[in-house]
Write a protein that holds these residues in place. Structure first.
Motif, PDB file in Angstrom:
ATOM      1  N   ARG A 190       0.861  -1.289   0.302  1.00 26.56           N
ATOM      2  CA  ARG A 190       0.304   0.310  -0.075  1.00 26.56           C
ATOM      3  C   ARG A 190       0.925   1.241  -0.335  1.00 26.56           C
ATOM      4  NH1 ARG A 190      -3.302  -3.579   3.231  1.00 26.56           N
ATOM      5  NH2 ARG A 190      -2.093  -2.153   5.487  1.00 26.56           N
ATOM      6  N   ASP A 191       1.711   1.145   1.030  1.00 25.26           N
ATOM      7  CA  ASP A 191       2.953   2.612   0.531  1.00 25.26           C
ATOM      8  C   ASP A 191       3.400   2.773  -0.234  1.00 25.26           C
ATOM      9  OD1 ASP A 191       2.138   2.711   3.356  1.00 25.26           O
ATOM     10  OD2 ASP A 191       4.308   1.941   4.587  1.00 25.26           O
ATOM     11  N   LEU A 192       3.762   1.770  -1.761  1.00 25.71           N
ATOM     12  CA  LEU A 192       4.402   2.046  -2.541  1.00 25.71           C
ATOM     13  C   LEU A 192       3.562   2.206  -3.901  1.00 25.71           C
ATOM     14  CD1 LEU A 192       7.152   0.901  -4.651  1.00 25.71           C
ATOM     15  CD2 LEU A 192       5.544  -1.065  -5.305  1.00 25.71           C
ATOM     16  N   ALA A 193       2.165   1.656  -3.266  1.00 22.15           N
ATOM     17  CA  ALA A 193       0.929   2.335  -4.390  1.00 22.15           C
ATOM     18  C   ALA A 193       0.649   4.000  -4.125  1.00 22.15           C
ATOM     19  CB  ALA A 193       0.157   1.942  -4.599  1.00 22.15           C
ATOM     20  N   ASP A 194       0.230   4.118  -2.521  1.00 23.10           N
ATOM     21  CA  ASP A 194       0.559   5.390  -2.579  1.00 23.10           C
ATOM     22  C   ASP A 194       1.913   6.033  -2.754  1.00 23.10           C
ATOM     23  OD1 ASP A 194      -1.536   4.815  -1.360  1.00 23.10           O
ATOM     24  OD2 ASP A 194      -0.839   5.239   0.452  1.00 23.10           O
ATOM     25  N   ALA A 195       2.524   5.940  -2.642  1.00 27.78           N
ATOM     26  CA  ALA A 195       4.369   6.547  -2.824  1.00 27.78           C
ATOM     27  C   ALA A 195       4.493   6.660  -4.370  1.00 27.78           C
ATOM     28  CB  ALA A 195       5.708   5.998  -2.682  1.00 27.78           C
TER      29      ALA A 195
END
Length: 528
Positions: free
Chosen positions: A235-240
């Motif tokens: 999720r953090d990668l998608a947000d970043a």
């Protein structure tokens, strides 16, 4: 006051100056804590620091309570006995004299009449039958390990410090150690890659190059928490990545807007609609505003790129290895191996295997199990042709490959790449590099010399060489493949074997490993 082991701000370096542990804080109480992590990350060093066998470069170790440290020595003297290991040889000798009526009153006052019963109870807790006078040299390595554990239990320490206590134990020995720890109610700090044993723990401490992280609960609870961390990292990668894309679009829009304004300004200047002083002021303000916006945008873009890289790095660490390998195209009804009436061993008068008949058909996954000495490795030697039977026949009906604990099919003097091309002579450079990359040997990692690899890397390289070719062998034979591997390496091996659609013949005492690779049948050998 509760007993405890406290490591405060511990820093420790190898003799060559490489920092292995840095500013580490850990506390262990009356609990069973499993220590996990890659080989070489410092797990054994951590135990030695707790036991006082090593001194930290910085920080302190405080132990409140008594310690029982498992003796790891493989070599023992010819006169060492069970009684000597327990430190009770003199006390047993006194009891023997008392029973013969040869002890005086002072000696009788010192006699411990519960000693023999307590000795028997400690041996029983690890499933070992032995007499006090039994020489340690007469015991197998696995039984010697169990004797060492029994000696620790006999001393009733406040903490057990155990380094890979189930290594080299057969199924019976592993079960005894696992059951013993499951019932242990004092403190225990256990370095292990045995997932079945780790299921008995109250906490898991993961040691990485970044430090130590404690997870409450057993192995399953730890893995569930790691799965949540992996989902959060995705999720953090998608947000970043979304943030980086938004910033890129904003920068593009600003650049296009500036280009339009600059173009309009040039047109007005060309027409002479505005005084020169006004044009100069407009240009200065535009340059100032544009420069500030550019610096802000570049800063935000740099931060977004760092966030993306950080999220990808977390996923790289957390993501289990997944492997795809070519199909063996082994039909379900194809006979792979047949053994008929086989008697074999290393001396005709003392055969290890007697009158064994056994067959494998299609992509079966067969585990060869049994106690140490039952003939498991002998059976694999028969299948691979390294050993001829005294009687009966052994026939292979397909191409087979063997991976032993040393992965001896690899030439230790050659690189991983060169070993792959030697074993797969029809592969070109692109196919070789693609196959090795699937097993996490990318770019320069493929150029490592096989003899320099860790146990886990070596087995992974062997799997890559065997399974990465255009047509893998239809039968893969494995002899204790998980011994001495860390859990990360074991899971990488499991991923490779799950992707393989051929037949498997596996000797292993690791039940979690056998379950993970989908064993469909067992061949249970018994001691002759």
């Amino acid at each position: 006051m509760p007993h405890s082991i406290t490591l405060s701000k511990i820093t420790w370096s190898t003799p060559d100056g490489r920092t292995l542990l840095s500013d580490l804080d850990l506390t262990f109480g009356a609990e069973r804590a499993g220590i996990v992590g890659r080989n070489g990350v410092g797990k054994t060093t951590l135990l030695k620091l707790a036991a006082g066998k090593l001194s930290p470069r910085a920080g302190s170790v405080t132990v409140d309570g008594t310690l029982g440290v498992l003796r790891q020595s493989v070599q023992v003297g010819p006169r060492e006995t069970i009684a000597g290991l327990f430190g009770i040889a003199d006390a047993l000798s006194l009891l023997a004299r008392a029973e013969r009526g040869e002890a005086d009153a002072a000696a009788l006052a010192e006699a411990d009449w519960t000693l023999e019963a307590r000795l028997a109870a400690a041996l029983a807790r690890v499933g070992l039958e032995a007499e006090p006078e039994t020489p340690l040299a007469a015991l197998s390595g696995g039984r010697r390990t169990r004797a060492g554990l029994a000696a620790l239990l006999f001393g009733e320490p406040d903490f057990l410090l155990l380094d890979e206590p189930t290594n080299n134990l057969d199924r019976e020995g592993r079960r005894a150690v696992i059951d013993m720890l499951a019932g242990w109610r004092a403190g225990a700090v256990v370095v292990s890659h045995d997932r079945e044993l780790l299921e008995t723990m109250d906490a898991i401490v993961e040691l990485t190059s970044l430090g130590a992280t404690r997870y409450g609960g057993n192995w399953s609870a730890y893995r569930a928490r790691k799965a949540l961390e992996l989902a959060a990292a995705h999720r953090d990668l998608a947000d970043a990545e979304k943030e980086a894309a938004d910033i890129a679009r904003t920068m593009q829009a600003l650049a296009e807007r500036k280009a339009r304004k600059d173009s309009a300004g040039r047109r007005k200047k060309a027409r002479g609609d505005l005084p020169r002083i006004v044009l100069g002021g407009m240009k200065e303000r535009a340059e100032l505003t544009g420069g500030a916006n550019a610096r802000l945008a570049e800063s935000r873009q740099g931060q977004a790129a760092e966030a993306v890289a950080s999220a990808r790095e977390r996923i790289e660490i957390l993501q289990p290895l997944t492997v795809t390998v070519p199909s063996t195209q082994l039909p379900a009804n194809r006979t792979v191996l047949r053994m008929e009436g086989v008697t074999a061993g290393y001396a005709p008068e003392r055969p290890v295997i007697r009158d064994l008949s056994f067959a494998m058909t299609g992509p079966e996954r067969v585990a060869v199990t049994g106690p140490n000495g039952a003939g498991k490795t002998t059976l694999l030697s028969l299948v691979t042709g390294r050993l001829a039977p005294f009687a009966g026949s052994v026939r292979l009906f397909t191409e087979a490959a063997m991976l032993d604990q040393r992965v001896s099919l690899l030439d230790p003097a050659l690189s991983i790449r060169d070993n792959f091309l030697r074993i797969n002579p029809d592969a070109d450079e692109n196919a070789c590099r693609a196959a090795l990359a699937r097993f996490m040997f990318r770019a320069d990692a493929a150029l490592q010399i096989a003899g320099s690899l860790s146990g886990g890397q070596l087995l992974r390289a062997g799997l890559a060489a065997v399974l990465g070719g255009a047509r893998p062998p239809a039968l893969l034979i494995l002899d204790e493949p998980t011994n001495h591997l860390d859990i990360e390496a074991v899971e990488a091996v499991e991923a490779g074997l799950r992707a393989y659609d051929g037949a498997l013949l596996v000797v292993s005492h690791d039940e979690a490993f056998l379950e993970a690779i989908g064993i469909t049948r067992r061949l249970e050998l018994v001691s002759a």
